[in-house]
Enzyme design. Structure first.
Site, PDB file in Angstrom:
ATOM      1  N   GLY A   1      23.880  69.878  -1.261  1.00  0.00           N
ATOM      2  CA  GLY A   1      24.110  69.047  -2.439  1.00  0.00           C
ATOM      3  C   GLY A   1      24.181  67.585  -2.062  1.00  0.00           C
ATOM      4  O   GLY A   1      23.770  67.207  -0.969  1.00  0.00           O
ATOM      5  N   ASN A   2      24.677  66.756  -2.969  1.00  0.00           N
ATOM      6  CA  ASN A   2      24.888  65.340  -2.651  1.00  0.00           C
ATOM      7  C   ASN A   2      26.093  64.836  -3.435  1.00  0.00           C
ATOM      8  O   ASN A   2      26.670  65.561  -4.225  1.00  0.00           O
ATOM      9  CB  ASN A   2      23.614  64.529  -2.936  1.00  0.00           C
ATOM     10  N   TYR A   3      26.468  63.573  -3.194  1.00  0.00           N
ATOM     11  CA  TYR A   3      27.713  63.036  -3.749  1.00  0.00           C
ATOM     12  C   TYR A   3      27.605  62.525  -5.184  1.00  0.00           C
ATOM     13  O   TYR A   3      28.549  61.946  -5.692  1.00  0.00           O
ATOM     14  CB  TYR A   3      28.228  61.899  -2.864  1.00  0.00           C
ATOM     15  N   SER A   4      26.479  62.718  -5.843  1.00  0.00           N
ATOM     16  CA  SER A   4      26.358  62.201  -7.208  1.00  0.00           C
ATOM     17  C   SER A   4      27.432  62.815  -8.116  1.00  0.00           C
ATOM     18  O   SER A   4      27.641  64.029  -8.114  1.00  0.00           O
ATOM     19  CB  SER A   4      24.970  62.538  -7.766  1.00  0.00           C
TER      20      SER A   4
ATOM     21  N   ALA B   1      20.456  62.772  -9.358  1.00  0.00           N
ATOM     22  CA  ALA B   1      20.157  62.664  -7.927  1.00  0.00           C
ATOM     23  C   ALA B   1      19.607  64.022  -7.490  1.00  0.00           C
ATOM     24  O   ALA B   1      20.346  64.923  -7.082  1.00  0.00           O
ATOM     25  CB  ALA B   1      21.425  62.330  -7.155  1.00  0.00           C
TER      26      ALA B   1
END
Ligand code: C5P
Length: 399
Positions: free
Chosen positions: A208-211, A276
């Site tokens: 995943g990512n930090y969005s 994102a």
């Protein structure tokens, strides 16, 4: 008025029937309306009529005796953008001025987080009485907005001051207080992507990512208030939108987001792609949890569809497409390449280097480049204020 939450409190006066006209006026302008009635108001107007016109259940008692649920006055207080009490009887006026709390309407008044507007209606002697004047002065001192009674024929047969202001007058007072944002995206179908994507590795892990999704959600709320029909395609976030007037499609992965976008894009006039999206996903998605074995584990990744690029390639003459770019270097140059490669009308840039901008923050600092070669840089602002800037720019762009 679009998307605004108007809570109407109806008390037991003859003028209560006129509230049907006020509810219709508000609904026609796109406001969401919920009503609370005092028990006495039921003798003057049927809760069935009120709930049918407002398209919401009517709150009367603290307890719903049928299913034992609690009518939550705190929730009402949080939901409302404005509480309007009309007609305001002498009885409710006196209770409000002293803090009495013996019904749901009064408890809600005491729980209000925003302004309350009252519209008194009573016979002329009652309206002229010094206790009424004293109580109205007290409400005014407490910050309540008062729409004064008008002169005219009264239900008693007398003529004088005490008649409730007409629904049109109440409506324009409401508009003055909350209708400050213009509906300049009225009835436009707008697609927004927001949040991160989660690319499954196995049944319990993902890439995943930090969005946080905050930017896309702020744009969605701002657009609803400006009259748009918003479809929000959202990756996993902890966020909610305070308006019901929203179509929301929840997705996890880039592929799911792509499917959702493909089903919505052709019906949209504007696409705002703030998600994102993960560029790659694991090639093999294990059905069983990956076991800890050797010291090294290699995961093979394959490219995800570029959703924005697809939308650009399938963009009609009357569609406007906005992308986002998060760059760590050569921001403007990279954004300009992306603008052309993806057939965008506008690209919103934010740099991870700016303090307080980008992932997870409540604030953002953006600049916008469009395909007419206009460029504008903005200051660090709250994401809601940034949403306004983006939409004001867009409005000028589409004309
Ligand atoms: O090319 P890049 O990923 O930097 O472009 C970012 C923009 O493209 C964002 O607007 C993002 O929402 C969108 N995007 C997309 N699908 C992808 C990757 C990015 O829609 N697979």
């Amino acid at each position: 008025m679009h998307g605004k939450h108007i809570l109407l409190g109806i008390t037991g006066g003859i003028a209560a029937y006129k509230l049907t006209f006020l509810i219709r006026l508000l609904k026609k302008c796109g406001a969401e309306v919920k009503c609370i009635m005092t028990p006495a108001a039921k003798d003057f107007i049927s809760p069935l009529v009120v709930s049918t016109l407002s398209e919401n259940p009517v709150g009367i008692e603290f307890w719903n005796k049928d299913d034992g649920t609690w009518a939550n006055h705190v929730e009402y207080g949080l939901w409302a953008d404005l509480f309007v009490i009309a007609p305001l009887t002498v009885n409710t006026l006196s209770k409000m001025s002293t803090g009495n709390c013996d019904n749901l309407l009064l408890a809600t008044y005491l729980s209000m987080k925003t302004s309350t507007l009252v519209v008194p209606a009573m016979d002329l002697d009652m309206y002229a009485h010094q206790t009424t004047k004293r109580n109205l002065a007290q409400l005014k001192a407490d910050g309540v907005i008062i729409v004064p009674a008008e002169e005219g024929e009264l239900a008693s047969g007398l003529t004088g001051e005490g008649r409730m202001a007409e629904p049109e007058t109440i409506f324009s007072e409401i508009e003055k207080i909350i209708g400050n944002s213009k509906a300049d995206f009225f009835e436009q179908n707008i697609l927004i992507t927001a949040g991160p994507t989660h690319e499954l590795l196995d049944p319990v892990r993902f890439i995943g990512n930090y969005s946080s999704g905050k930017m896309g959600y702020a744009i969605a709320e701002e657009l609803i208030e400006r009259g748009a029909n918003v479809t929000l395609i959202s990756g996993p976030t902890n966020l909610t939108i305070k308006y019901n007037r929203l179509r929301k499609i929840d997705v996890n992965s880039a592929e799911e987001m792509f499917d959702a976008v493909k089903s919505v894009w052709h019906d949209s006039t504007i696409g705002i792609f703030s998600a994102a999206v993960a560029d790659y996903r694991p090639k093999n998605r294990g059905t069983e949890k990956i076991k800890k074995k050797s010291d090294e584990l290699t995961i093979e990744l394959i490219k995800n569809p570029d959703i924005l690029k697809w939308a650009g390639a399938n963009k009609g003459k009357n569609q406007t497409l906005i992308g986002f770019a998060l760059e760590t270097q050569n921001m403007k140059e990279n954004a300009s390449v992306k603008l052309n490669a993806k057939n965008l009308n506008m690209i919103v840039m934010n740099s991870l280097k700016d303090k307080g901008a980008g992932f997870g923050h409540e604030t953002n600092k953006i600049s916008i480049l469009d395909n007419r070669n206009n460029y504008k840089a903005f200051k660090l602002k709250s994401k809601r204020a940034v949403a306004k800037d983006i939409l004001n720019y867009l409005k000028t762009y589409i004309g």
